[in-house]
Motif scaffolding. Structure first.
Motif, mmCIF file in Angstrom:
data_model
loop_
_atom_site.group_PDB
_atom_site.id
_atom_site.type_symbol
_atom_site.label_atom_id
_atom_site.label_comp_id
_atom_site.label_asym_id
_atom_site.label_seq_id
_atom_site.Cartn_x
_atom_site.Cartn_y
_atom_site.Cartn_z
ATOM 1 N N THR A 1 48.041 72.448 59.972
ATOM 2 C CA THR A 1 47.732 72.188 58.568
ATOM 3 C C THR A 1 47.932 70.723 58.208
ATOM 4 O O THR A 1 47.101 70.112 57.533
ATOM 5 C CB THR A 1 48.612 73.073 57.667
ATOM 6 N N GLU A 2 49.050 70.149 58.671
ATOM 7 C CA GLU A 2 49.430 68.808 58.236
ATOM 8 C C GLU A 2 48.722 67.696 59.009
ATOM 9 O O GLU A 2 48.532 66.596 58.466
ATOM 10 C CB GLU A 2 50.941 68.629 58.386
ATOM 11 N N ILE A 3 48.339 67.971 60.254
ATOM 12 C CA ILE A 3 47.820 66.907 61.114
ATOM 13 C C ILE A 3 46.434 67.216 61.672
ATOM 14 O O ILE A 3 45.517 66.396 61.570
ATOM 15 C CB ILE A 3 48.805 66.618 62.259
ATOM 16 N N LEU A 4 46.258 68.402 62.266
ATOM 17 C CA LEU A 4 45.011 68.666 62.969
ATOM 18 C C LEU A 4 43.817 68.750 62.030
ATOM 19 O O LEU A 4 42.773 68.118 62.282
ATOM 20 C CB LEU A 4 45.135 69.955 63.787
ATOM 21 N N ILE A 5 43.925 69.520 60.965
ATOM 22 C CA ILE A 5 42.790 69.655 60.048
ATOM 23 C C ILE A 5 42.430 68.310 59.412
ATOM 24 O O ILE A 5 41.248 67.922 59.390
ATOM 25 C CB ILE A 5 43.051 70.745 58.995
ATOM 26 N N PRO A 6 43.403 67.531 58.888
ATOM 27 C CA PRO A 6 43.039 66.214 58.353
ATOM 28 C C PRO A 6 42.409 65.285 59.405
ATOM 29 O O PRO A 6 41.489 64.523 59.089
ATOM 30 C CB PRO A 6 44.371 65.652 57.854
ATOM 31 N N ALA A 7 42.905 65.337 60.640
ATOM 32 C CA ALA A 7 42.345 64.483 61.696
ATOM 33 C C ALA A 7 40.895 64.862 61.985
ATOM 34 O O ALA A 7 40.017 63.997 62.096
ATOM 35 C CB ALA A 7 43.187 64.592 62.961
ATOM 36 N N VAL A 8 40.636 66.161 62.135
ATOM 37 C CA VAL A 8 39.277 66.629 62.404
ATOM 38 C C VAL A 8 38.362 66.294 61.227
ATOM 39 O O VAL A 8 37.247 65.793 61.401
ATOM 40 C CB VAL A 8 39.269 68.148 62.687
ATOM 41 N N ASP A 9 38.825 66.558 60.011
ATOM 42 C CA ASP A 9 37.982 66.313 58.843
ATOM 43 C C ASP A 9 37.688 64.830 58.657
ATOM 44 O O ASP A 9 36.599 64.468 58.179
ATOM 45 C CB ASP A 9 38.640 66.891 57.592
ATOM 46 N N GLN A 10 38.624 63.969 59.027
ATOM 47 C CA GLN A 10 38.353 62.527 58.962
ATOM 48 C C GLN A 10 37.125 62.177 59.798
ATOM 49 O O GLN A 10 36.248 61.422 59.365
ATOM 50 C CB GLN A 10 39.564 61.752 59.471
ATOM 51 N N PRO B 1 41.037 63.199 69.045
ATOM 52 C CA PRO B 1 42.377 63.039 69.639
ATOM 53 C C PRO B 1 43.122 61.807 69.143
ATOM 54 O O PRO B 1 44.347 61.853 68.945
ATOM 55 C CB PRO B 1 42.083 62.943 71.144
ATOM 56 N N TYR B 2 42.418 60.707 68.936
ATOM 57 C CA TYR B 2 43.106 59.511 68.461
ATOM 58 C C TYR B 2 43.484 59.631 66.989
ATOM 59 O O TYR B 2 44.543 59.126 66.569
ATOM 60 C CB TYR B 2 42.266 58.259 68.742
ATOM 61 N N ALA B 3 42.658 60.310 66.201
ATOM 62 C CA ALA B 3 43.043 60.582 64.810
ATOM 63 C C ALA B 3 44.253 61.507 64.770
ATOM 64 O O ALA B 3 45.135 61.371 63.917
ATOM 65 C CB ALA B 3 41.873 61.197 64.049
ATOM 66 N N MET B 4 44.310 62.448 65.706
ATOM 67 C CA MET B 4 45.436 63.381 65.770
ATOM 68 C C MET B 4 46.711 62.672 66.203
ATOM 69 O O MET B 4 47.764 62.809 65.575
ATOM 70 C CB MET B 4 45.116 64.524 66.744
ATOM 71 N N VAL B 5 46.635 61.888 67.278
ATOM 72 C CA VAL B 5 47.857 61.323 67.838
ATOM 73 C C VAL B 5 48.442 60.243 66.929
ATOM 74 O O VAL B 5 49.668 60.077 66.858
ATOM 75 C CB VAL B 5 47.614 60.793 69.270
ATOM 76 N N THR B 6 47.609 59.497 66.205
ATOM 77 C CA THR B 6 48.159 58.517 65.263
ATOM 78 C C THR B 6 48.957 59.233 64.181
ATOM 79 O O THR B 6 50.040 58.781 63.785
ATOM 80 C CB THR B 6 47.056 57.654 64.638
ATOM 81 N N ARG B 7 48.454 60.366 63.702
ATOM 82 C CA ARG B 7 49.182 61.132 62.690
ATOM 83 C C ARG B 7 50.455 61.750 63.268
ATOM 84 O O ARG B 7 51.491 61.811 62.612
ATOM 85 C CB ARG B 7 48.279 62.221 62.107
ATOM 86 N N LEU B 8 50.372 62.238 64.511
ATOM 87 C CA LEU B 8 51.538 62.845 65.139
ATOM 88 C C LEU B 8 52.661 61.828 65.319
ATOM 89 O O LEU B 8 53.837 62.142 65.157
ATOM 90 C CB LEU B 8 51.149 63.450 66.493
#
Length: 409
Positions: free
Chosen positions: A104-113, A141-148
């Motif tokens: 909810t906090e990271i994956l969905i925002p990363a994908v939607d970006q 993956p890079y949008a995800m890992v920066t948020r993580l």
């Protein structure tokens, strides 16, 4: 000398185009194959690979392996108590409840970006052509890992050119270790600066776990942090490309992926059929004998996940991509004590991406020039062995038709 023995060059055009017939010949005629080029034994049968991954006489740690020389002692190269200690440190972030929250906090925002940018490019048109590997397989993956890590998402463009040399240094054949060491030093300096400027209330899930706020930075774990930057990106880049390739090659409707059970079957079958990493490196800690082949102590063992995943003695019709097959065992995340810690987060990442694609777009079609026809469907040129991925993948994303519910999107 067999043709397989002659052709066993992981960087050759023949191998990159179609390694499967080479693996099959080795499984049948030479399942524990000594490779003079790699000074290692290549093990190709499923049962042998699984057994050796669980065998405590077969270890991961070895002072001269490239990953140890690049990252220093890390989870990847540890065995025994130290390995268990490190796994315990990271487990809270990758456990089921945490992954559900991170979705909810990271994956969905990363994908939607990433998908937002594609929709914006489409504008009022009915469809838009994109290079899927760069825009989506790399972007997500890079949008995800920066948020993580709690890093600015815009830093992804700076990160990837420094992560790629790390991947190259542990490939077969490897690229420059010196270049990778220099890139790793840049990443360590970057992470050190981010930790030094961390403010109360900053959301940095991975870094907060490894380097608790208010405590001195354990510099011995900075190598592990850079390893996780690599592990959380380039393997996912390869996997996302493979899943889209499988969908297109088998004419799967994008709307079919809205079904969660089918979507999970597609992801798991692709990870079996086209695993992103074909080999796991291990070492014999004592003299071994495998199928009559003497493996001296300290010998390198290349455990072929790629070959094992298509072993005809384990899987029915292994060369066929068949979601929903009764046996969906996979080795893409390794097995035994070193099973990938991030398996649940990675599966959630792939699931989230293809769910959102199915909800936000009406369809996807292959586009651009095709690289050839094999076994009745088109194939792409690929590169890499540890991070094996399509070179390019041009697709046409279609607008979602009016009238279809987007409530779930």
């Amino acid at each position: 000398m067999s043709s397989a023995e002659v052709s066993l060059d992981f960087s050759s055009d023949e191998f990159l185009a179609d390694p499967w017939h080479i693996y099959k010949e080795l499984r049948q005629a030479d399942p524990v194959h000594w490779s003079e080029a790699f000074r290692a034994f290549l093990v190709t049968r499923y049962d042998d690979v699984v057994a050796l991954l669980a065998d405590r006489q077969v270890v991961s740690g070895f002072p001269m392996r490239s990953s140890r020389r690049l990252f220093g002692p890390t989870l990847l190269d540890a065995d025994g108590p130290r390995h268990r200690e490190l796994r315990k440190l990271f487990t809270p972030l990758f456990a089921g409840a945490s992954v559900k929250r991170l979705r909810t906090e990271i994956l969905i925002p990363a994908v939607d970006q990433v998908l937002d940018s594609i929709e914006a490019e489409m504008g009022s048109m009915d469809d838009v052509e994109i290079e899927f590997m760069e825009r989506v397989a790399v972007g997500v993956p890079y949008a995800m890992v920066t948020r993580l890590f709690g890093l600015p998402p815009e830093d992804a463009a700076w990160l990837r050119p420094r992560v790629l040399p790390l991947a190259g240094a542990i490939e077969f054949p490897a690229t420059s270790l010196d270049t990778a060491v220099a890139s790793k030093a840049e990443l360590v300096d970057y992470l050190t600066d981010k930790l030094a400027s961390r403010q109360e209330g900053d959301r940095m899930p991975f870094l907060d776990l490894v380097f608790p706020p208010g405590e001195p930075v354990d510099e011995s774990l900075l190598g592990t942090a850079t390893l996780f930057l690599l592990a959380g990106t380039e393997t996912s880049v390869a996997t996302i490309g493979k899943i889209m390739y499988a969908i297109l090659a088998h004419d799967v409707e994008l709307s079919a992926l809205a079904d969660s059970e089918y979507r999970d079957q597609v992801v798991r079958e692709t990870l079996r059929w086209e695993p992103p990493s074909h080999t796991i490196l291990r070492y014999a800690s004592t003299d071994l004998n495998i199928h009559g082949v003497d493996v001296p102590r300290r010998s390198a063992l290349l455990l072929s996940v790629g070959s094992a995943s298509r072993d005809e003695n384990t899987f029915s019709d292994p060369d066929t991509w068949r979601p929903g097959r009764p046996d969906q065992r996979m080795l893409a995340f390794s097995s035994g004590p070193h099973t990938c810690l991030g398996i649940q987060l990675a599966l959630a990442e792939f699931d989230t991406l293809f769910e959102r694609l199915s909800l936000r777009f009406g369809g996807v079609q292959r586009s651009g020039s095709l690289d050839g026809i094999r076994r009745g469907f088109w194939r792409l040129r690929e590169r890499g062995h540890i991070f094996r991925r399509p070179d390019h993948l041009y697709v046409r994303m279609e607008r979602r038709r009016a009238g279809r519910s987007e409530a779930d999107a």
